[in-house]
Design an enzyme around this catalytic site. Structure first.
Site, PDB file in Angstrom:
ATOM      1  N   ASP A  82       0.839  -1.186   0.000  1.00 44.92           N
ATOM      2  CA  ASP A  82       0.000   0.000   0.000  1.00 44.92           C
ATOM      3  C   ASP A  82       0.886   1.253   0.000  1.00 44.92           C
ATOM      4  O   ASP A  82       1.788   1.385   0.827  1.00 44.92           O
ATOM      5  CB  ASP A  82      -0.884  -0.023   1.253  1.00 44.92           C
ATOM      6  N   HIS A 180      -7.731   9.921   3.958  1.00 41.14           N
ATOM      7  CA  HIS A 180      -7.054   9.035   4.900  1.00 41.14           C
ATOM      8  C   HIS A 180      -7.329   9.467   6.339  1.00 41.14           C
ATOM      9  O   HIS A 180      -7.484  10.649   6.635  1.00 41.14           O
ATOM     10  CB  HIS A 180      -5.546   9.025   4.650  1.00 41.14           C
ATOM     11  N   ASN A 256     -10.153   0.273   0.188  1.00 42.74           N
ATOM     12  CA  ASN A 256      -9.167   0.144   1.256  1.00 42.74           C
ATOM     13  C   ASN A 256      -9.771   0.478   2.619  1.00 42.74           C
ATOM     14  O   ASN A 256     -10.467   1.486   2.757  1.00 42.74           O
ATOM     15  CB  ASN A 256      -7.991   1.087   1.002  1.00 42.74           C
ATOM     16  N   ILE A 257      -9.447  -0.342   3.614  1.00 38.48           N
ATOM     17  CA  ILE A 257      -9.944  -0.131   4.973  1.00 38.48           C
ATOM     18  C   ILE A 257      -8.789  -0.331   5.948  1.00 38.48           C
ATOM     19  O   ILE A 257      -8.208  -1.407   6.019  1.00 38.48           O
ATOM     20  CB  ILE A 257     -11.103  -1.089   5.294  1.00 38.48           C
TER      21      ILE A 257
END
Length: 311
Positions: A82, A180, A256-257
């Site tokens: 990532d 984010h 994404n988590i």
């Protein structure tokens, strides 16, 4: 079953109108909670590792944890880097057994982003690894990724065809209003993703898998746990889950988590120590934290991503 790439996962997800969960991992309990949930609902998985997680837990330890998860679950699992910030980091992960890497040069000028991404794609494809790239810049903080609201920018749909064609990347992360971290929106505002941008990108890249970063929903039960047990997180607001589900029904194949997992773990541990101040065995407080991560991930896989039963 060995580690897999996302190629087949994304094709099925695009055609089926659902998304694959990409969950960040840092230690054994997080890996266990995620993969136990996925096994119960028979969902494919992307386990992703940031530069910071790799530095914290060590590349070899993380590889062995993921290999153990495959042995325990039998699920198709992709191991993904990532926010790789350099060719050298991406190369190291490819050489070390990752099946997918992200090169994030989104903060660079458009032409430079293309050149850096092309370099990573060439090496990755020579080694059977897929590449995610990014256009547009998300605000927020996550490990080494720190972007102010002033420096963030939406993806320009008129750039995506040229970018994908020239780089040869396999998926594209775009900026449509996610962020984010746990503080994505100002208190009192109504979060709204820019579906007009997503739809325009999809028209210009038919059949191409799109990725959403910064997509934690910031479950308020865990924020409350933190705040009631010595924490201070006022105004933590995430992305509405109904909007994520809508995105998954379109061209978004990977969501994404990360922050949600951190909140579940931290909230549970804070509550445990408030209720059991005399306890000091890590197994006693990590066990309920792992259990809550598992329940959180099951909810995401079924109700948000729609990928249950798709493994």
């Amino acid at each position: 079953m060995p580690l897999v790439t996302t190629k087949e996962m994304f094709k099925k997800a695009y055609d089926g109108g659902y998304a694959i969960g990409a969950f960040n991992v840092n230690n054994m309990e997080i890996v266990q909670g995620i993969t136990e949930a996925a096994k119960e609902v028979n969902a494919p998985l992307i386990l992703q590792v940031s530069k910071g997680a790799r530095a914290y837990a060590n590349h070899t330890y993380l590889m062995k944890l993921v290999e153990a998860a495959i042995l325990e679950t039998g699920l198709p699992i992709c191991l993904h880097l990532d926010h790789g910030d350099s060719y050298e980091l991406c190369k190291s992960c490819i050489d070390g057994g990752f099946t997918s890497v992200m090169i994030d040069a989104s903060s660079k000028p458009f032409a430079e982003n293309i050149e850096i991404t092309k370099q990573v794609v060439a090496y990755a494809h020579d080694h059977g690894v897929v590449v995610e790239a990014e256009l547009g810049t998300l605000a927020g903080v996550e490990d080494e990724v720190k972007v102010s609201a002033e420096d963030s920018s939406y993806t320009h749909p008129d750039e995506v065809e040229e970018f994908v064609t020239k780089t040869g990347c396999d998926s594209l992360a775009i900026a449509i209003g996610t962020s984010h971290g746990a503080y994505k929106f100002k208190p009192g505002t109504k979060p709204q993703l820019r579906f007009d941008i997503l739809e325009e990108v999809s028209k210009r890249l038919p059949g191409f898998p799109i990725v959403l970063h910064g997509s934690s929903s910031v479950p308020q039960e865990y924020v409350q746990m933190i705040n009631e047990n010595g924490g201070n997180m006022p105004g933590a607001i995430g992305v509405p889950e109904d909007q994520l589900r809508h995105a998954a029904s379109l061209s978004v194949c990977k969501i994404n988590i990360d922050s949600d997992l951190r909140l579940a773990m931290t909230g549970t541990i804070r509550k445990f120590f408030a209720e059991h101040p005399d306890k000091f065995d890590p197994r006693e407080y990590l066990k309920p934290a792992r259990a809550n991560i598992k329940e959180l991930v099951k909810h995401k896989l079924i109700d948000v991503l729609g990928c249950d039963g798709k493994a």
